[in-house]
Structures are given as C-alpha cells and as structure tokens.
Design a protein around this motif. Structure first.
Motif, short mmCIF file in Angstrom:
data_model
loop_
_atom_site.label_atom_id
_atom_site.label_comp_id
_atom_site.label_asym_id
_atom_site.label_seq_id
_atom_site.Cartn_x
_atom_site.Cartn_y
_atom_site.Cartn_z
N HIS A 1 37.65 46.30 46.88
CA HIS A 1 37.91 45.14 46.02
C HIS A 1 38.34 43.96 46.89
O HIS A 1 38.58 44.13 48.09
CB HIS A 1 38.99 45.47 44.98
CG HIS A 1 40.29 45.87 45.58
ND1 HIS A 1 40.74 47.17 45.61
CD2 HIS A 1 41.24 45.13 46.21
CE1 HIS A 1 41.90 47.22 46.22
NE2 HIS A 1 42.22 46.00 46.60
N TYR B 1 54.44 47.24 48.47
CA TYR B 1 53.99 48.56 48.04
C TYR B 1 53.48 49.33 49.25
O TYR B 1 53.20 48.74 50.30
CB TYR B 1 52.94 48.48 46.93
CG TYR B 1 51.65 47.79 47.29
CD1 TYR B 1 51.49 46.42 47.11
CD2 TYR B 1 50.57 48.52 47.82
CE1 TYR B 1 50.30 45.79 47.41
CE2 TYR B 1 49.38 47.89 48.12
CZ TYR B 1 49.25 46.53 47.93
OH TYR B 1 48.07 45.91 48.25
N VAL C 1 52.22 47.30 52.46
CA VAL C 1 51.70 45.96 52.17
C VAL C 1 52.83 45.08 51.64
O VAL C 1 53.58 45.48 50.73
CB VAL C 1 50.56 46.03 51.12
CG1 VAL C 1 50.00 44.64 50.86
CG2 VAL C 1 49.45 46.96 51.59
N ARG D 1 36.54 43.64 41.59
CA ARG D 1 36.20 45.02 41.96
C ARG D 1 34.70 45.26 42.04
O ARG D 1 34.26 46.39 42.26
CB ARG D 1 36.86 46.01 40.99
CG ARG D 1 38.39 46.04 41.13
CD ARG D 1 39.02 47.21 40.42
NE ARG D 1 40.47 47.22 40.53
CZ ARG D 1 41.15 47.86 41.48
NH1 ARG D 1 40.52 48.52 42.42
NH2 ARG D 1 42.47 47.82 41.50
N GLY E 1 40.48 51.11 48.20
CA GLY E 1 40.19 49.69 48.22
C GLY E 1 38.95 49.38 47.41
O GLY E 1 38.92 49.60 46.21
N TYR F 1 52.11 42.10 40.73
CA TYR F 1 50.84 42.79 40.44
C TYR F 1 50.14 42.13 39.24
O TYR F 1 50.77 41.87 38.21
CB TYR F 1 51.11 44.27 40.13
CG TYR F 1 49.86 45.03 39.78
CD1 TYR F 1 48.85 45.23 40.72
CD2 TYR F 1 49.68 45.53 38.49
CE1 TYR F 1 47.70 45.92 40.39
CE2 TYR F 1 48.53 46.23 38.15
CZ TYR F 1 47.54 46.42 39.11
OH TYR F 1 46.40 47.08 38.80
N ILE G 1 51.12 53.05 50.43
CA ILE G 1 50.21 54.10 49.99
C ILE G 1 50.41 55.29 50.93
O ILE G 1 50.30 55.14 52.15
CB ILE G 1 48.75 53.60 50.01
CG1 ILE G 1 48.64 52.32 49.15
CG2 ILE G 1 47.80 54.68 49.51
CD1 ILE G 1 47.31 51.60 49.27
N LEU H 1 50.08 53.28 54.55
CA LEU H 1 49.72 51.86 54.57
C LEU H 1 50.78 51.09 53.80
O LEU H 1 51.04 51.38 52.63
CB LEU H 1 48.34 51.64 53.92
CG LEU H 1 47.87 50.18 53.94
CD1 LEU H 1 47.57 49.72 55.36
CD2 LEU H 1 46.62 49.99 53.08
N MET I 1 39.74 50.81 52.97
CA MET I 1 40.69 51.46 53.89
C MET I 1 40.28 52.92 54.03
O MET I 1 40.07 53.60 53.03
CB MET I 1 42.12 51.42 53.34
CG MET I 1 42.66 50.01 53.08
SD MET I 1 42.31 49.41 51.42
CE MET I 1 43.50 50.31 50.44
N HIS J 1 40.82 40.09 46.51
CA HIS J 1 41.76 39.36 45.64
C HIS J 1 41.37 37.90 45.61
O HIS J 1 40.89 37.35 46.60
CB HIS J 1 43.18 39.50 46.20
CG HIS J 1 43.78 40.82 45.89
ND1 HIS J 1 44.28 41.14 44.66
CD2 HIS J 1 43.94 41.94 46.65
CE1 HIS J 1 44.73 42.38 44.67
NE2 HIS J 1 44.53 42.89 45.86
#
Ligand code: T46
Length: 309
Positions: free
Chosen positions: A227, A213, A286, A299, A225, A292, A215, A284, A275, A229
């Motif tokens: 957050h 993906y 990734v 978060r 951002g 997903y 941005i 950006l 970011m 993972h």
C-alpha cells in the motif's frame, strides 16, 4: 577493478603513495623515508600470508591502485585488522570501497573469520567521512591486546564489522532509496553493555510524531504492506533482526535491508511499500506523523500510480 597478490612490478606505484603527503599525512607510520628497495621487500614478504594478507587493488589494466590488508589474522579469536592505503589517483573512483568490501568478504567467506576491525586517526577527516558514508560506526569495546599495539597513539577511532552484517547495503551507502532519505539514528554505545539509539520529533526527523507502532512475531519469508499513504509521513527502522523494505515511487522501485538499529528510512511522500521479513522475529518500528486513518491508505497499485501521476 580487481584484487590480486602484490607483485614486484607494483613497487614503484607503491612508493608513489608512500612519498605523497596528501596520502600519508594522517597515517602514523613513517613512509616518507621508504625506498624502492623497502617497497620491494614489503611485496616479497607479503607472499607469506600466515598472519597478514596484503593484496593489490588493481585497475582493469592491472595497474596498482593501492594495498588492502588483513593484518594480525587471529584464528583463535576469529578476527583480523583491516588496513587500506590507496594512491591519490585512485581516490573518488570507487577503488577504496571495492578493495574494502572484497577483503572483508575474503575474511568472512574464505578465512572463516567472525570480526574485522580497524582504527583511524580522528584527524583523518577523509577516512572518517568514507567509513561513515558506508554505514560503519565507531565502537568502543576493543580488547586490551589489540589496543596495546597502538600504545602511545592518541585520538584513534575504532570500527568493526561482524560476519553477517549487511556491510554492502547500497541504499545505506547512497543515503536514499526510491527518493526517500536513509537517516542515521543517533546511537550511543556503552562499553560491553550494548547501545542506545534515539531520535526527536522535528529535530532528527522532519515531522511531529502522533503515533508509534511496531510489527513483531512475523515468520521469516512473510511479506506485508502492499500500500501507499496519501499524506502520512513515517520513519521506519528495525531495532532487531533483518527486514527488507521495497519502495516504489511509481517509476523507480528500490530496496533497502534494515538490519541496524541506527539506520532508518523517512517516507514523506506517497510511496508504495512492501516489507519482507528476512529473519524470524525481526521487529519493524514506525514513528508516524498522524493518527491511524483508513482514508489515508491506497491499497490498489493502479490507483497509486494514478495518484502519483
Ligand atoms: C505502513 C507499514 C510500514 C491499526 O488499527 N492502527 C494502526 O496504527 C496501524 C498501523 C494498523 N492498524 C490495523 C489496521 C489493520 O487491521 O492493523 C492491521 C494491520 O495493518 P496493515 O495491514 O496496514 O499492516 P502492514 O504491515 O501491511 O502496514 C503497516 C502500516 O499499516 C502502514 O501504515 O506504512 O506498516
């Protein structure tokens, strides 16, 4: 550490590296035959800074550690050639990088130049390691007038830095940011036709890619951002523009500016990320190890801290 004009008192230590084969073995000039009078004459001539600027890199005690230069200063084409030689006593102690970063800053900020370029012999593994470590990459589109100066000298590797490049990016130099690896993305330049970058799943990055993906169209100054993972692994890179990535592993918070299509960051553990778009329209990109899933996101910062504990 400091940079100052060369002084006559520097001549004996300048002669020391000229007679030190461990310093001069990959340089194409003959320094072994130089005398103290030659070193003094060079220092005297260096006071004229119209086309060449030679500065001494000195210790806090004002001991000469090496010479750093901008040669062939060409105001019409807004460029100059960088050169550096340091005593063996200076090596590995940060003097070379200090001198280089400082003279590039002078070229851009004080002389208003647009480009600083230089070359090294491909046999000079130490210099090559140094420039690679500091994020500089080989270039191929050197003008014929510059190449003419090196006629007959083979196996040269050319580098350049442009005004506006983020050449002091510490994380790139260090190779990591908040424990995440900063990786070089293989990049092939083409003469006067840009460059092509690529990476392969499992070969160049340590995971399979299930999703890509990007941005875009983000205004300058916007942050995204906030957050982390739980399991997802990702390679983040900026093929266009300038984006600051702030990474936090729960105890260390560090940042890296992504502005070079050949630099990426692999985040392969739970890391809180933010970011910041430092330049409008920066992109950006990734490459992610999984599809997903909202379940994989944390978060809430406190929840993240509890998770990584
Ligand atoms: C990350 C940073 C670097 C999808 O539907 N599919 C996707 O694959 C992604 C990545 C997002 N979305 C949806 C979820 C949200 O409704 O797109 C919307 C924006 O996502 P988010 O607010 O999470 O965007 P960022 O920029 O804060 O974070 C993104 C990624 O989500 C995240 O994984 O590491 O970029």
């Amino acid at each position: 550490m400091n940079l100052r004009k060369l002084q006559l008192k520097d001549a004996p230590l300048m002669l020391e590296w000229m007679h030190d084969p461990s310093v001069t073995h990959d340089l194409h000039a003959d320094f072994a035959s130089k005398t103290l009078a030659d070193a003094e004459a060079f220092i005297a001539a260096s006071q004229d800074v119209s086309t060449d600027l030679h500065m001494a890199i000195v210790s806090d005690l004002d001991e000469y550690m090496g010479t750093v230069s901008l040669k062939h200063i060409d105001r019409e084409n807004s460029n100059a050639e960088f050169a550096i030689t340091v005593r063996s006593a200076s090596m590995g102690r940060g003097y070379s990088w200090y001198g280089m970063a400082e003279i590039i800053r002078i070229a851009f900020e004080e002389l208003g130049l647009n480009c600083v370029y230089w070359c090294v012999s491909r046999k000079n593994a130490r210099a090559d390691r140094f420039y690679t470590k500091h994020g500089f990459r080989e270039i191929v589109d050197i003008s014929p007038e510059i190449l003419q100066r090196y006629e007959g000298v083979e196996d040269l590797k050319w580098y350049s830095v442009l005004n506006g490049d983020d050449y002091t990016n510490e994380a790139v130099c260090k190779g990591s940011v908040a424990g995440c690896k900063v990786v070089g993305i293989k990049t092939i330049p083409t003469v006067n036709a840009g460059e092509l970058s690529f990476f392969e799943a499992n070969h160049d990055i340590p995971f399979d890619i299930k999703r890509i993906y990007y941005i875009s169209k983000v205004p300058e100054g916007v942050r995204r951002g906030f957050h982390a993972h739980k399991d997802l692994k990702q390679l983040l890179f900026c093929p266009y523009g300038k984006i600051q990535l702030i990474l936090d592993d729960g105890s260390v918070r560090e940042e890296i500016t992504l502005s070079d299509p050949s630099v990426g960051v692999v985040i392969d553990r739970p890391i809180w990320r933010e970011m910041l778009w430092m330049q409008k329209d920066s992109v950006l990109c990734v490459a992610a190890s999984d599809y997903y899933s909202t379940e994989d996101y944390i978060r809430d910062y406190q929840e993240f801290l509890d998770f990584v504990k």
